[in-house]
Design a protein around this motif. Structure first.
Motif, mmCIF file in Angstrom:
data_model
loop_
_atom_site.group_PDB
_atom_site.id
_atom_site.type_symbol
_atom_site.label_atom_id
_atom_site.label_comp_id
_atom_site.label_asym_id
_atom_site.label_seq_id
_atom_site.Cartn_x
_atom_site.Cartn_y
_atom_site.Cartn_z
ATOM 1 N N SER A 188 38.420 -1.357 -18.512
ATOM 2 C CA SER A 188 39.374 -1.917 -17.542
ATOM 3 C C SER A 188 38.762 -3.011 -16.677
ATOM 4 C CB SER A 188 39.912 -0.797 -16.647
ATOM 5 O OG SER A 188 38.827 -0.084 -16.062
ATOM 6 N N GLN A 245 30.499 7.390 -14.536
ATOM 7 C CA GLN A 245 29.932 8.391 -15.434
ATOM 8 C C GLN A 245 30.070 7.922 -16.879
ATOM 9 O OE1 GLN A 245 31.255 12.483 -14.246
ATOM 10 N NE2 GLN A 245 32.503 11.379 -12.774
ATOM 11 N N SER A 256 34.847 13.248 -9.638
ATOM 12 C CA SER A 256 34.666 11.799 -9.581
ATOM 13 C C SER A 256 34.907 11.243 -8.174
ATOM 14 C CB SER A 256 35.626 11.164 -10.605
ATOM 15 O OG SER A 256 35.594 9.782 -10.534
ATOM 16 N N SER A 273 35.282 -4.496 -6.011
ATOM 17 C CA SER A 273 34.478 -3.456 -5.356
ATOM 18 C C SER A 273 33.672 -2.677 -6.380
ATOM 19 C CB SER A 273 35.333 -2.528 -4.495
ATOM 20 O OG SER A 273 36.306 -1.917 -5.282
ATOM 21 N N HIS A 274 33.928 -2.895 -7.667
ATOM 22 C CA HIS A 274 33.049 -2.321 -8.699
ATOM 23 C C HIS A 274 31.697 -3.047 -8.725
ATOM 24 C CE1 HIS A 274 36.471 -0.296 -11.265
ATOM 25 N NE2 HIS A 274 36.385 0.180 -10.034
ATOM 26 N N PHE A 309 41.527 3.885 -1.629
ATOM 27 C CA PHE A 309 42.351 3.380 -2.737
ATOM 28 C C PHE A 309 43.104 4.531 -3.409
ATOM 29 C CE2 PHE A 309 41.581 2.438 -7.488
ATOM 30 C CZ PHE A 309 42.862 1.942 -7.692
ATOM 31 N N GLY A 359 28.546 0.990 -6.481
ATOM 32 C CA GLY A 359 28.967 2.303 -6.946
ATOM 33 C C GLY A 359 28.603 2.572 -8.393
ATOM 34 N N GLN A 360 28.994 3.746 -8.831
ATOM 35 C CA GLN A 360 28.537 4.221 -10.136
ATOM 36 C C GLN A 360 29.684 4.816 -10.943
ATOM 37 O OE1 GLN A 360 25.300 6.913 -9.300
ATOM 38 N NE2 GLN A 360 24.152 5.348 -8.191
ATOM 39 N N ARG A 370 25.300 4.996 -1.970
ATOM 40 C CA ARG A 370 26.498 5.032 -2.832
ATOM 41 C C ARG A 370 27.751 5.460 -2.079
ATOM 42 N NH1 ARG A 370 27.891 9.239 -7.693
ATOM 43 N NH2 ARG A 370 29.847 8.257 -8.290
ATOM 44 N N ALA A 381 30.557 3.026 -1.585
ATOM 45 C CA ALA A 381 31.482 2.834 -2.704
ATOM 46 C C ALA A 381 32.497 3.976 -2.749
ATOM 47 C CB ALA A 381 30.687 2.779 -4.006
ATOM 48 N N SER A 382 31.996 5.179 -2.572
ATOM 49 C CA SER A 382 32.870 6.344 -2.692
ATOM 50 C C SER A 382 33.977 6.322 -1.629
ATOM 51 C CB SER A 382 32.036 7.621 -2.588
ATOM 52 O OG SER A 382 30.964 7.565 -3.512
HETATM 53 C C1 HEM Z 1 41.948 -1.774 -11.739
HETATM 54 C C2 HEM Z 1 41.968 -0.511 -12.051
HETATM 55 C C3 HEM Z 1 40.809 0.404 -11.793
HETATM 56 C C4 HEM Z 1 40.305 1.309 -12.668
HETATM 57 C C5 HEM Z 1 40.813 1.583 -14.066
HETATM 58 C C6 HEM Z 1 39.196 1.948 -12.016
HETATM 59 C C7 HEM Z 1 38.442 2.951 -12.574
HETATM 60 C C8 HEM Z 1 37.265 3.432 -12.051
HETATM 61 C C9 HEM Z 1 36.394 4.376 -12.712
HETATM 62 C C10 HEM Z 1 36.657 5.002 -14.076
HETATM 63 C C11 HEM Z 1 35.331 4.565 -11.912
HETATM 64 C C12 HEM Z 1 34.126 5.465 -12.204
HETATM 65 C C13 HEM Z 1 34.455 6.885 -11.787
HETATM 66 C C14 HEM Z 1 33.499 7.899 -12.316
HETATM 67 O O1 HEM Z 1 32.871 7.683 -13.346
HETATM 68 O O2 HEM Z 1 33.373 8.983 -11.691
HETATM 69 C C15 HEM Z 1 35.528 3.760 -10.732
HETATM 70 C C16 HEM Z 1 34.649 3.692 -9.689
HETATM 71 C C17 HEM Z 1 34.888 2.981 -8.547
HETATM 72 N N1 HEM Z 1 36.050 2.315 -8.232
HETATM 73 FE FE1 HEM Z 1 37.505 1.843 -9.500
HETATM 74 N N2 HEM Z 1 39.040 1.429 -10.770
HETATM 75 C C18 HEM Z 1 40.010 0.495 -10.581
HETATM 76 C C19 HEM Z 1 40.254 -0.211 -9.424
HETATM 77 C C20 HEM Z 1 39.575 -0.019 -8.256
HETATM 78 C C21 HEM Z 1 39.979 -0.509 -6.971
HETATM 79 C C22 HEM Z 1 41.286 -1.264 -6.722
HETATM 80 C C23 HEM Z 1 39.021 -0.136 -6.075
HETATM 81 C C24 HEM Z 1 38.938 -0.368 -4.596
HETATM 82 C C25 HEM Z 1 39.854 -0.898 -3.846
HETATM 83 C C26 HEM Z 1 38.016 0.587 -6.806
HETATM 84 C C27 HEM Z 1 36.859 1.074 -6.288
HETATM 85 C C28 HEM Z 1 35.901 1.771 -6.994
HETATM 86 C C29 HEM Z 1 34.583 2.065 -6.486
HETATM 87 C C30 HEM Z 1 34.017 1.562 -5.180
HETATM 88 C C31 HEM Z 1 33.947 2.846 -7.464
HETATM 89 C C32 HEM Z 1 32.564 3.496 -7.371
HETATM 90 C C33 HEM Z 1 32.729 4.856 -6.709
HETATM 91 C C34 HEM Z 1 31.463 5.673 -6.518
HETATM 92 O O3 HEM Z 1 30.372 5.263 -6.867
HETATM 93 O O4 HEM Z 1 31.614 6.791 -5.989
HETATM 94 N N3 HEM Z 1 38.391 0.673 -8.116
HETATM 95 N N4 HEM Z 1 36.707 3.097 -10.844
#
Ligand code: HEM
Length: 321
Positions: A265, A199, A97, A192-193, A65, A196-197, A55, A58-59
């Motif tokens: 989103s 909550q 987070s 990139s979603h 970002f 990763g994970q 993971r 992803a983090s």
């Molecule tokens: C478009 C708007 C975006 C929103 C609203 C958003 C929101 C979120 C949220 C709520 C999470 C989960 C966090 C948690 O539960 O702790 C997440 C995870 C993640 N986001 Fe986004 N995100 C967005 C765009 C992006 C972008 C642009 C990137 C990368 C360039 C990105 C990369 C990631 C990754 C890789 C994870 C997983 C992280 C992990 O597992 O530690 N996200 N995002």
């Protein structure tokens, strides 16, 4: 003779002027002479961390970002609370987070051992994101370097500039637009979603909404590990892409087309709006997704960097020297 000397002087002056003008630009060869082993050192710290916990890839992508969207890519996210700093790490979108700080710290301390005071934390974040993507089967790209580190952080900008999972498509397009990123960049980056994970607290409302934009079977599967009541299982984790959670593929977009986006989103990107066509293109064509993702990451890494004599090179990423 004097003509030769003055010509030489003009040439030297031109080189100096040119190089100082170039200082303001990021460049892939920035550390080639000052720290030739910087990139391989960062890479091995990143690889070790991801091998230990998948993971983390992803983090690390997310950390870059969340750095770039607040005051530009200046490692401001890494600063912890201090008399002159209110850490961005405590903003709602980061607290409990954002993660991976210790991996960046390790890469930094490894790099400091070979070239003290040369490589910025902001560049380490950018390189780590690139290496992380590559390691889990995502695209790679040539990282541009030469960013310097901030001496400030802004929790208020973090709160207002990092996107929220409740955001509408229009506000996401506007936010990314304000950073110089197009709607297409935003859709590609959201891909990139696929790893990763998230909550439970971030997707609870969506899976209990009974709205028409969510697949019923998907919602009921997700409810098993995310109880309905606020305060109950808020931190329970769910893979953002249930199908192939560990590989960087285009499955995220296929999920969206089946109304299986985990976050609100995510699903807004395919909800009858202007980005539907992009989602469907990326779902059909993984190589277009990957090349657009790589290009958008380079563009994101270029958001308002500190260069030249602006900012500092921190010795320890979490502290101002
Ligand atoms: C478009 C708007 C975006 C929103 C609203 C958003 C929101 C979120 C949220 C709520 C999470 C989960 C966090 C948690 O539960 O702790 C997440 C995870 C993640 N986001 Fe986004 N995100 C967005 C765009 C992006 C972008 C642009 C990137 C990368 C360039 C990105 C990369 C990631 C990754 C890789 C994870 C997983 C992280 C992990 O597992 O530690 N996200 N995002």
């Amino acid at each position: 003779m004097s003509l030769v000397i003055s010509r030489a002087c003009v040439a030297v002056l031109a080189v100096l002027l040119f190089s100082s003008a170039c200082q303001a630009q990021l460049s892939s060869t920035f550390y080639d002479r000052t720290c030739p082993n910087a990139l391989s050192t960062i890479r091995s710290a990143v690889r070790t961390a991801i091998a230990r916990e998948r993971r983390m890839a992803a983090s690390l992508i997310r950390l870059h970002f969340h750095d770039c969207f607040v005051q530009g890519c200046d490692a401001s996210i890494l600063l912890v609370d201090a008399p002159s700093i209110t850490s961005e790490q405590n903003a709602l979108q980061n607290k409990g987070s954002a993660r991976g700080y210790e991996v960046i710290d390790k890469a930094k301390s490894d790099v400091e051992k070979i070239c003290p005071g040369v490589v910025s934390c902001a560049d380490i974040l950018a390189v780590a994101a690139r290496d992380a993507s590559e390691y889990v089967g995502g695209p790679s790209w040539t990282a541009k370097l030469g960013r310097r580190d901030s001496t400030t952080a802004s929790i208020s900008l973090a709160s207002s500039q990092l996107p929220r999972f409740t955001a509408s498509l229009g506000s996401l397009i506007e936010l990314f637009g304000s950073k110089g990123l197009s709607a297409r960049d935003m859709v590609a980056l959201s891909g990139s979603h696929t790893i990763g994970q998230a909550q439970c607290v971030t997707f609870r409302d969506r899976i209990y909404s009974n709205a028409s934009d969510i697949h019923a079977g998907f919602a009921s599967t997700r409810r098993r590990r995310c109880p309905a009541n606020f305060g109950n299982g808020d931190g329970n984790l769910a893979a953002m892409d249930l199908v192939t959670p560990n590989s960087f593929d285009n499955n995220y977009f296929k999920n969206l087309m089946q109304k299986k986006g985990l976050l609100a989103s995510d699903q807004v990107l395919f909800s009858g709006g202007s980005t539907d066509g992009m989602v469907s293109e990326y779902s059909r064509n993984p190589s277009v997704f990957k090349s657009d993702f790589a290009a958008a990451m380079v563009k994101m890494g270029d958001i308002e960097p500190l260069t030249g004599s602006a900012g500092i090179i921190r010795k320890v990423c979490s502290l101002v020297n």
